[in-house]
Write an enzyme that holds these catalytic residues in place. Structure first.
Site, mmCIF file in Angstrom:
data_model
loop_
_atom_site.group_PDB
_atom_site.id
_atom_site.type_symbol
_atom_site.label_atom_id
_atom_site.label_comp_id
_atom_site.label_asym_id
_atom_site.label_seq_id
_atom_site.Cartn_x
_atom_site.Cartn_y
_atom_site.Cartn_z
ATOM 1 N N HIS A 30 -2.856 -0.682 -11.775
ATOM 2 C CA HIS A 30 -1.524 -0.120 -11.676
ATOM 3 C C HIS A 30 -1.040 0.346 -13.049
ATOM 4 O O HIS A 30 -0.761 -0.465 -13.932
ATOM 5 C CB HIS A 30 -0.590 -1.202 -11.117
ATOM 6 C CG HIS A 30 0.813 -0.776 -10.929
ATOM 7 N ND1 HIS A 30 1.861 -1.308 -11.662
ATOM 8 C CD2 HIS A 30 1.367 0.121 -10.083
ATOM 9 C CE1 HIS A 30 2.988 -0.759 -11.262
ATOM 10 N NE2 HIS A 30 2.730 0.113 -10.311
ATOM 11 N N GLU A 33 -4.250 3.912 -10.887
ATOM 12 C CA GLU A 33 -3.036 4.539 -10.362
ATOM 13 C C GLU A 33 -2.237 5.082 -11.529
ATOM 14 O O GLU A 33 -2.245 4.495 -12.618
ATOM 15 C CB GLU A 33 -2.225 3.500 -9.583
ATOM 16 C CG GLU A 33 -0.938 4.013 -8.959
ATOM 17 C CD GLU A 33 0.303 3.814 -9.826
ATOM 18 O OE1 GLU A 33 1.391 4.268 -9.427
ATOM 19 O OE2 GLU A 33 0.190 3.216 -10.922
ATOM 20 N N ASP A 47 1.560 7.588 -12.482
ATOM 21 C CA ASP A 47 2.735 8.351 -12.081
ATOM 22 C C ASP A 47 2.758 9.620 -12.915
ATOM 23 O O ASP A 47 2.373 9.600 -14.093
ATOM 24 C CB ASP A 47 4.008 7.551 -12.342
ATOM 25 C CG ASP A 47 3.967 6.174 -11.702
ATOM 26 O OD1 ASP A 47 4.149 6.092 -10.483
ATOM 27 O OD2 ASP A 47 3.751 5.189 -12.435
ATOM 28 N N HIS A 59 5.990 6.747 -16.009
ATOM 29 C CA HIS A 59 6.638 6.274 -14.785
ATOM 30 C C HIS A 59 8.089 6.723 -14.668
ATOM 31 O O HIS A 59 8.493 7.306 -13.661
ATOM 32 C CB HIS A 59 6.580 4.744 -14.706
ATOM 33 C CG HIS A 59 7.293 4.190 -13.510
ATOM 34 N ND1 HIS A 59 8.635 3.864 -13.529
ATOM 35 C CD2 HIS A 59 6.852 3.906 -12.256
ATOM 36 C CE1 HIS A 59 8.993 3.415 -12.343
ATOM 37 N NE2 HIS A 59 7.935 3.428 -11.545
ATOM 38 N N GLU A 85 0.950 9.067 -8.138
ATOM 39 C CA GLU A 85 2.278 9.000 -7.531
ATOM 40 C C GLU A 85 3.153 10.104 -8.103
ATOM 41 O O GLU A 85 3.275 10.249 -9.320
ATOM 42 C CB GLU A 85 2.947 7.646 -7.761
ATOM 43 C CG GLU A 85 4.313 7.581 -7.088
ATOM 44 C CD GLU A 85 5.039 6.263 -7.247
ATOM 45 O OE1 GLU A 85 6.260 6.230 -6.973
ATOM 46 O OE2 GLU A 85 4.395 5.273 -7.674
#
Length: 291
Positions: free
Chosen positions: A11, A38, A40, A53, A121
Site C-alpha cells: 500500500h 498500489e 494513488d 495520495h 487509485e
C-alpha cells in the site's frame, strides 16, 4: 474453509517502513517479494501523473498548497521523505529523488524482472475532473498497455476509485476484471477531519459520498466492475456482506490489512486480495500453515 492464497499489494509501497509513495518505499516492497504495489495518482499543473495520495502537499512533504497548482519541476524541489523519520539506505536514493511519477514507478516494476500487479487509485474530487482518467489511459497506451488484458508487459494493471463515474469512464477502455470500486462506511467526524471542512459543508460532502457509495455498490452487484474494494473497517463492520460477495464469485480486494488479527479476518472470509503497509509481515503470515 481452505485457505486462499491472497495477492498482497504494498500500500503506497512498504509505507510502514519508509515514507509513502517514495522510491524507497517501493524498492523495499519489491525487495520484500510483494505480489504487487498500489499507488494513488494526481495530475500536476503541467499535467504530469505523480504518485501522491493527498490533493495537497502539506502532510507528506515540506511544501504546501495543492498538487494541481505545482509543476513537476517544482515538486522535484520538495522533500517527500524526511517527515517519516526513517533513514533511507543509499541504494534507495537520496531525499532529492524520492518523489515518483507514474512513469518512474512503472519503470521500477519493469526493472524487477518478474510478473507484478499494479493497482492505481484515481483520486477525486479534483480540479481536472475525469481528465485524470483520460490522461492515465493515454499514458498507459503510450507505454504499450493492452486494453483487452489490462497488461503492460509483465505488469497486471488495475484501476481503483471511490468515484463510480471514474469506474464508468474507465470501463470504456479497460475490462471489468481490472476495475475495483472502493467502498467504505461514511463517518461524519472523519470526513470533517480529513477534508478540513466545517460542519455546514460536511453535510453536503457526506450526502455526495453516500450517493457515490450507493452507486458504487450497484456497480459491484451488477458486475460492471470485477473487484469490490472495501476498507478493513468496512470488513469488520460487514463481514457477512463480504462473505456473500466471495461466495457469489465476486473478487474482493481489501485495504489496508496491517495486523495479524486483520489478516486472520480477511483470510477467514475468503478474501482474495488485500493491500498492506507491511508487506514483509503479511507475506510471513501467508506462509504460516493454516490451523
Amino acid at each position: 474453509m481452505q485457505r486462499v492464497r491472497q495477492v498482497i499489494f504494498a500500500h503506497r509501497g512498504a509505507s510502514g517502513m519508509f515514507a509513502e509513495h517514495t522510491r524507497a518505499a517501493y524498492l523495499q516492497a519489491l525487495a520484500d517479494g510483494v505480489d504487487g504495489v498500489e499507488c494513488d495518482v494526481h495530475l500536476t499543473q503541467d499535467e504530469q501523473l505523480v504518485c501522491i495520495h493527498d490533493s495537497t502537499l502539506d502532510r507528506t512533504s515540506n511544501g504546501s498548497g495543492a498538487v494541481a497548482d505545482s509543476t513537476l519541476r517544482e515538486l522535484r524541489g520538495l522533500d517527500f521523505s524526511s517527515w517519516k523519520g526513517a533513514r533511507i539506505p543509499s541504494a534507495f536514493g537520496g531525499p532529492a529523488n524520492q518523489l515518483l511519477t507514474l512513469k518512474e514507478l512503472v519503470d521500477l516494476l519493469r526493472l524487477a524482472g518478474r510478473p507484478l500487479a499494479l493497482a492505481i487509485e484515481l483520486k477525486h474530487p479534483g480540479p481536472f475532473g475525469l481528465r485524470l482518467e483520460e490522461e492515465l489511459i493515454a499514458f498507459l497506451m503510450d507505454e504499450g498497455w493492452d486494453p483487452e488484458s489490462s497488461r503492460l508487459g509483465a505488469i497486471d494493471v488495475s484501476f481503483m476509485s471511490f468515484n463510480p463515474d471514474s469506474m464508468r469512464q474507465l470501463a470504456e477502455a479497460a475490462p471489468p476484471h481490472a476495475l475495483c470500486q472502493l467502498v467504505a462506511d461514511i463517518e461524519p467526524g472523519e470526513v470533517r477531519d480529513a477534508l478540513s471542512i466545517g460542519s455546514l459543508a460536511e453535510g453536503a460532502v457526506i450526502n455526495l459520498m453516500s450517493r457515490a457509495m450507493r452507486e458504487g455498490g450497484k456497480l459491484i452487484d451488477g458486475h460492471v466492475v470485477g473487484l469490490a474494494g472495501p476498507g478493513i473497517r468496512y470488513v469488520e463492520n460487514h463481514p457477512d456482506r463480504v462473505r456473500r460477495w466471495v461466495e457469489e464469485g465476486q473478487r474482493v480486494r481489501v485495504w489496508t490489512v496491517n495486523t495479524r488479527e486483520q489478516y486472520d479476518l480477511v483470510t477467514s472470509l475468503g478474501v482474495q486480495e488485500f493491500s498492506t503497509d507491511y508487506p514483509a509481515l503479511m507475506k510471513q503470515l501467508r506462509h504460516e500453515p493454516a490451523e
